[in-house]
Write a protein that holds these residues in place. Structure first.
Motif, PDB file in Angstrom:
ATOM      1  N   TYR A  64       0.800  -1.214   0.000  1.00 25.70           N
ATOM      2  CA  TYR A  64       0.000   0.000   0.000  1.00 25.70           C
ATOM      3  C   TYR A  64       0.841   1.276   0.000  1.00 25.70           C
ATOM      4  O   TYR A  64       0.307   2.371   0.193  1.00 25.70           O
ATOM      5  N   LYS A  65       2.136   1.154  -0.234  1.00 22.10           N
ATOM      6  CA  LYS A  65       2.977   2.348  -0.316  1.00 22.10           C
ATOM      7  C   LYS A  65       2.501   3.271  -1.424  1.00 22.10           C
ATOM      8  O   LYS A  65       2.586   4.494  -1.323  1.00 22.10           O
ATOM      9  N   GLN A  66       2.018   2.653  -2.498  1.00 24.59           N
ATOM     10  CA  GLN A  66       1.535   3.436  -3.633  1.00 24.59           C
ATOM     11  C   GLN A  66       0.389   4.345  -3.219  1.00 24.59           C
ATOM     12  O   GLN A  66       0.278   5.481  -3.692  1.00 24.59           O
ATOM     13  N   ASN A  67      -0.473   3.880  -2.329  1.00 28.05           N
ATOM     14  CA  ASN A  67      -1.594   4.687  -1.880  1.00 28.05           C
ATOM     15  C   ASN A  67      -1.145   5.891  -1.065  1.00 28.05           C
ATOM     16  O   ASN A  67      -1.857   6.889  -0.964  1.00 28.05           O
ATOM     17  N   ILE A  68       0.036   5.803  -0.464  1.00 25.38           N
ATOM     18  CA  ILE A  68       0.532   6.871   0.396  1.00 25.38           C
ATOM     19  C   ILE A  68       1.432   7.839  -0.354  1.00 25.38           C
ATOM     20  O   ILE A  68       1.367   9.052  -0.144  1.00 25.38           O
ATOM     21  N   LYS A  69       2.255   7.325  -1.244  1.00 26.35           N
ATOM     22  CA  LYS A  69       3.288   8.133  -1.877  1.00 26.35           C
ATOM     23  C   LYS A  69       2.948   8.613  -3.284  1.00 26.35           C
ATOM     24  O   LYS A  69       3.425   9.652  -3.720  1.00 26.35           O
ATOM     25  N   PRO A 230      -3.207   3.922  11.901  1.00 24.31           N
ATOM     26  CA  PRO A 230      -3.836   3.473  10.649  1.00 24.31           C
ATOM     27  C   PRO A 230      -5.309   3.835  10.516  1.00 24.31           C
ATOM     28  O   PRO A 230      -5.871   3.702   9.426  1.00 24.31           O
ATOM     29  N   LEU A 231      -5.941   4.291  11.596  1.00 22.59           N
ATOM     30  CA  LEU A 231      -7.366   4.594  11.559  1.00 22.59           C
ATOM     31  C   LEU A 231      -7.646   6.086  11.478  1.00 22.59           C
ATOM     32  O   LEU A 231      -8.776   6.531  11.668  1.00 22.59           O
ATOM     33  N   SER A 232      -6.622   6.866  11.172  1.00 18.56           N
ATOM     34  CA  SER A 232      -6.769   8.316  11.131  1.00 18.56           C
ATOM     35  C   SER A 232      -6.056   8.875   9.907  1.00 18.56           C
ATOM     36  O   SER A 232      -4.903   8.525   9.634  1.00 18.56           O
ATOM     37  N   LEU A 233      -6.734   9.746   9.162  1.00 20.80           N
ATOM     38  CA  LEU A 233      -6.178  10.316   7.939  1.00 20.80           C
ATOM     39  C   LEU A 233      -5.504  11.653   8.223  1.00 20.80           C
ATOM     40  O   LEU A 233      -6.048  12.500   8.933  1.00 20.80           O
ATOM     41  N   GLY A 234      -4.320  11.853   7.643  1.00 16.48           N
ATOM     42  CA  GLY A 234      -3.651  13.136   7.732  1.00 16.48           C
ATOM     43  C   GLY A 234      -4.353  14.174   6.864  1.00 16.48           C
ATOM     44  O   GLY A 234      -4.864  13.862   5.788  1.00 16.48           O
ATOM     45  N   LEU A 235      -4.381  15.431   7.331  1.00 18.74           N
ATOM     46  CA  LEU A 235      -5.097  16.494   6.627  1.00 18.74           C
ATOM     47  C   LEU A 235      -4.216  17.700   6.298  1.00 18.74           C
ATOM     48  O   LEU A 235      -4.675  18.638   5.647  1.00 18.74           O
ATOM     49  N   SER A 236      -2.959  17.680   6.720  1.00 16.21           N
ATOM     50  CA  SER A 236      -2.093  18.838   6.508  1.00 16.21           C
ATOM     51  C   SER A 236      -1.817  19.096   5.038  1.00 16.21           C
ATOM     52  O   SER A 236      -1.721  20.248   4.603  1.00 16.21           O
ATOM     53  N   ASP A 237      -1.681  18.033   4.232  1.00 20.46           N
ATOM     54  CA  ASP A 237      -1.433  18.237   2.801  1.00 20.46           C
ATOM     55  C   ASP A 237      -2.618  18.909   2.128  1.00 20.46           C
ATOM     56  O   ASP A 237      -2.447  19.750   1.238  1.00 20.46           O
ATOM     57  N   PHE A 238      -3.825  18.555   2.537  1.00 17.39           N
ATOM     58  CA  PHE A 238      -5.027  19.139   1.947  1.00 17.39           C
ATOM     59  C   PHE A 238      -5.056  20.652   2.169  1.00 17.39           C
ATOM     60  O   PHE A 238      -5.616  21.392   1.351  1.00 17.39           O
ATOM     61  N   CYS A 239      -4.457  21.090   3.261  1.00 21.56           N
ATOM     62  CA  CYS A 239      -4.473  22.512   3.610  1.00 21.56           C
ATOM     63  C   CYS A 239      -3.167  23.237   3.262  1.00 21.56           C
ATOM     64  O   CYS A 239      -3.027  24.428   3.552  1.00 21.56           O
ATOM     65  N   ALA A 240      -2.233  22.522   2.648  1.00 23.10           N
ATOM     66  CA  ALA A 240      -0.916  23.107   2.360  1.00 23.10           C
ATOM     67  C   ALA A 240      -0.921  24.001   1.125  1.00 23.10           C
ATOM     68  O   ALA A 240      -0.123  24.934   1.022  1.00 23.10           O
ATOM     69  N   HIS A 241      -1.818  23.716   0.149  1.00 20.01           N
ATOM     70  CA  HIS A 241      -1.916  24.519  -1.071  1.00 20.01           C
ATOM     71  C   HIS A 241      -3.376  24.655  -1.456  1.00 20.01           C
ATOM     72  O   HIS A 241      -4.164  23.728  -1.263  1.00 20.01           O
ATOM     73  N   ASP A 242      -3.728  25.801  -2.039  1.00 20.95           N
ATOM     74  CA  ASP A 242      -5.094  25.976  -2.512  1.00 20.95           C
ATOM     75  C   ASP A 242      -5.220  25.450  -3.938  1.00 20.95           C
ATOM     76  O   ASP A 242      -4.283  24.862  -4.488  1.00 20.95           O
ATOM     77  N   HIS A 357      -3.631   8.484   0.308  1.00 18.90           N
ATOM     78  CA  HIS A 357      -3.885   8.434   1.751  1.00 18.90           C
ATOM     79  C   HIS A 357      -2.706   9.101   2.461  1.00 18.90           C
ATOM     80  O   HIS A 357      -1.571   8.638   2.334  1.00 18.90           O
ATOM     81  N   GLN A 358      -2.951  10.163   3.199  1.00 16.59           N
ATOM     82  CA  GLN A 358      -1.872  10.799   3.962  1.00 16.59           C
ATOM     83  C   GLN A 358      -1.839  10.226   5.371  1.00 16.59           C
ATOM     84  O   GLN A 358      -2.867  10.133   6.048  1.00 16.59           O
ATOM     85  N   ILE A 359      -0.661   9.830   5.814  1.00 17.59           N
ATOM     86  CA  ILE A 359      -0.541   9.266   7.159  1.00 17.59           C
ATOM     87  C   ILE A 359      -0.631  10.384   8.202  1.00 17.59           C
ATOM     88  O   ILE A 359      -0.268  11.539   7.948  1.00 17.59           O
TER      89      ILE A 359
END
Length: 403
Positions: A64-69, A230-242, A357-359
């Motif tokens: 599942y590395k592909q899903n993250i990277k 593994p049960l929580s999604l990272g959200l910082s990337d979503f807010c890093a750029h408009d 998927h962002q960790i």
């Protein structure tokens, strides 16, 4: 990390249009009325859902590395085993003005300490999105024919899993320009499934509780290889750029969790209830069989959803600003709304649509105090535990109702 695709240099509109065209082409057979319906009965054809055993076998060996990277929005050789069948549409996300204040009846929000950045920037509209709705797996007893096997299944799982019809999941992809990969949100309802056949019966969240049935442990064990959370999604990337690809820089601000609250019900779009069977089905005593209709399946919502009109508000978007806000209805922030901008069409397991998927570790690196915050003890109904263990769709849904 995989090299960035050249499509990232296109505008968000062109990126969305190009991918949407590809998805429509791939899924064209599924969305042909003659192919969807059985000509003899007018009923949807049965979809080929993998069994629980097949999904577990796949998860055990998959990488599942592909899903993250991977920065790609489409992967040609990708076939989904989790949430395999779904519906997709083009959509937009409108973000309400800041501050989110209770004095504004339209927003009905409590004051927030700080506005979010990037794709959650207040007062903007992210015009170019793709939304996908699905259910994670088919009901556990589907495909089990032998009576003894059904009996074993009923005693081996809890009542919630045994009676579950759907495990609703949603994914939202928001395109960005200037070479920045899309922002992606992935949400899930009850991980043990819901009894309702209405996909829109409950909220979904980027955070799942840590209370886990035995049958879900193989998934958690596998995903734990990539993240301690593994049960929580990272959200910082979503807010890093408009959507223009402009970076937030020092003004980066992101929430701890996101919640989608459904705005429609099964009765608000065409359902199989409107297509009456040719005659009542009677039992041996001549009494009507108490079923909705004999052709209705657990995944009927996928066919029903294709009747949702263009321009339909589907979800309100709520933000949980930080772990300290979990369990406090006054801290929930209604920040936006997602609306369809195209018809819903069927999405096959092989159409290649991919969501990154962002960790959660990425978020904790920027908000190290949150790691202590998720250890805070809270009480939710009869349950007691930490924020990390209890935060999820049900807690948030009940807090939304209290607001």
């Amino acid at each position: 990390m995989a090299s960035a695709p050249p499509t990232l240099m296109l505008s968000p509109e062109d990126q969305r249009a190009q991918l949407w065209s590809r998805l429509v082409c791939h899924n064209s057979d599924l969305n042909n009325a003659d192919d969807i319906d059985d000509g003899a009965t007018g009923c949807p054809k049965e979809r080929d859902w993998p069994s629980y055993d097949a999904v577990i076998s796949h998860v055990a060996t998959a990488d599942y590395k592909q899903n993250i990277k991977c920065p790609h929005d489409h992967i040609s050789d990708k076939s989904k085993m989790i949430c395999p069948h779904g519906v997709i549409c083009c959509a937009k996300m409108e973000l309400f003005d800041y501050p989110y204040d209770d004095d504004d009846d339209d927003n009905n929000n409590h004051k927030s300490s700080k506005a979010y950045s990037g794709l959650f920037q207040p007062g903007t509209t992210v015009e170019n999105c793709i939304l996908r709705l699905s259910t994670a797996i088919r009901p556990l007893d589907q495909g089990i024919q032998a009576p003894w096997a059904r009996a074993v299944m009923k005693t081996a799982v809890g009542s919630k899993l045994r009676n579950a019809k759907l495990v609703p999941g949603a994914a939202l992809k928001c395109f960005r320009s200037n070479g920045i990969p899309s922002g992606n949100l992935l949400l899930l309802g009850s991980k043990v499934g819901q009894r309702e056949e209405d996909y829109f019966a409950h909220c979904q969240s980027t955070q799942m509780t840590e209370k886990m049935p035995a049958l879900a442990m193989p998934f958690v064990k596998k995903f734990s290889q990539y993240s301690d959370y593994p049960l929580s999604l990272g959200l910082s990337d979503f807010c890093a750029h408009d959507s223009n690809g402009t970076g937030a820089g020092a003004h980066l601000h992101f929430p701890y969790s996101i919640v989608f609250q459904p705005l429609i019900e099964g009765s608000h779009y065409k359902t199989t209830k409107e297509a009456a069977p040719p005659q009542l089905q009677l039992d041996a005593k001549g009494k009507p069989i108490k079923e909705k209709y004999n052709f209705q399946t657990f995944d009927s919502f996928l066919d029903e959803a294709t009747h949702i009109p263009i321009g339909t508000p589907v979800f309100d978007v709520y933000a949980v600003p930080d772990p300290e806000a979990v369990g406090d209805p006054t801290r929930l922030e209604r920040i936006g709304r997602i609306t369809t901008t195209s018809s819903m069409i069927q999405s096959a397991p092989t159409d290649g649509l991919a969501f990154r998927h962002q960790i959660k570790e990425d978020d904790f690196m920027m908000r190290p105090e949150w790691k202590d915050g998720i250890q805070r003890k809270i009480k939710h109904g009869k349950l007691k535990g930490t924020v990390g263990k209890l935060a999820g769709w049900r807690l948030y849904e009940e807090d939304i109702a209290k607001r």
